[in-house]
Design a protein around this motif. Structure first.
Motif, short mmCIF file in Angstrom:
data_model
loop_
_atom_site.label_atom_id
_atom_site.label_comp_id
_atom_site.label_asym_id
_atom_site.label_seq_id
_atom_site.Cartn_x
_atom_site.Cartn_y
_atom_site.Cartn_z
N ILE A 180 54.07 -12.62 8.21
CA ILE A 180 55.19 -12.78 9.15
C ILE A 180 56.48 -12.26 8.52
N LEU A 181 56.71 -12.57 7.24
CA LEU A 181 57.91 -12.08 6.56
C LEU A 181 57.91 -10.55 6.48
N THR A 182 56.75 -9.95 6.27
CA THR A 182 56.64 -8.49 6.25
C THR A 182 56.99 -7.92 7.61
N ARG A 183 56.50 -8.55 8.67
CA ARG A 183 56.85 -8.09 10.03
C ARG A 183 58.35 -8.18 10.27
N LEU A 184 58.99 -9.23 9.76
CA LEU A 184 60.43 -9.36 9.90
C LEU A 184 61.16 -8.26 9.13
N GLU A 185 60.69 -7.96 7.92
CA GLU A 185 61.31 -6.89 7.14
C GLU A 185 61.20 -5.55 7.86
N LEU A 186 60.04 -5.28 8.44
CA LEU A 186 59.86 -4.03 9.19
C LEU A 186 60.78 -3.98 10.41
N LEU A 187 60.96 -5.11 11.07
CA LEU A 187 61.86 -5.18 12.21
C LEU A 187 63.29 -4.83 11.80
N VAL A 188 63.74 -5.40 10.69
CA VAL A 188 65.10 -5.13 10.21
C VAL A 188 65.24 -3.68 9.76
N GLU A 189 64.23 -3.15 9.08
CA GLU A 189 64.28 -1.77 8.61
C GLU A 189 64.27 -0.77 9.76
N ASP A 190 63.88 -1.20 10.93
CA ASP A 190 63.88 -0.33 12.10
C ASP A 190 65.30 -0.01 12.57
N ASP A 191 66.28 -0.81 12.15
CA ASP A 191 67.68 -0.56 12.48
C ASP A 191 68.14 0.67 11.70
N GLU A 192 68.66 1.66 12.39
CA GLU A 192 69.06 2.92 11.74
C GLU A 192 70.21 2.77 10.76
N ARG A 193 70.93 1.66 10.81
CA ARG A 193 72.06 1.42 9.90
C ARG A 193 71.63 0.83 8.57
N ILE A 194 70.35 0.44 8.46
CA ILE A 194 69.81 -0.19 7.26
C ILE A 194 69.02 0.83 6.44
N VAL A 195 69.21 0.81 5.13
CA VAL A 195 68.47 1.69 4.23
C VAL A 195 67.03 1.19 4.13
#
Length: 109
Positions: A62-77
């Motif tokens: 679940i934490l990995t899925r959350l990380e992928l969700l956040v990384e999907d934001d184009e403003r995040i490295v």
């Protein structure tokens, strides 16, 4: 002072923050990005799966899925997102933005 690219209303404790004139306060750039990340996590419904999950393996998933969700934001490295659990209902998130440096925020589930 950096240029204002992202401007938003400041939300704290689930409500607008008002100034002394009872007008909504504004936030910008890094703070605005942090707020957007928290809202995307809460709106996705993924974080609520952590509340009932006991298996360490499934919690890590679940934490990995959350990380992928956040990384999907184009403003995040990509690759800079780190999510840790403070408690069963609170997460800490750190990430690097493309233009404004690091962002660190708390997510209350």
């Amino acid at each position: 002072m950096s240029e204002l690219f992202y401007i938003d209303l400041l939300i704290q404790g689930g409500d607008f923050t008002l100034n002394s004139g009872r007008e909504p306060e504004l936030c910008n750039n890094r703070v605005s990005i942090g707020q957007d990340i928290v809202h995307s996590i809460l709106e996705s419904g993924i974080a609520t799966e952590l509340i009932a999950e006991r298996s360490p393996t499934l919690r890590a998933d679940i934490l990995t899925r959350l990380e992928l969700l956040v990384e999907d934001d184009e403003r995040i490295v990509p690759g800079s997102v780190e999510i840790t659990e403070e408690s069963n209902k609170r997460l800490w998130l750190t990430a690097n933005t493309s233009n404004f440096g690091p962002v660190s925020t708390r997510v209350d589930i």
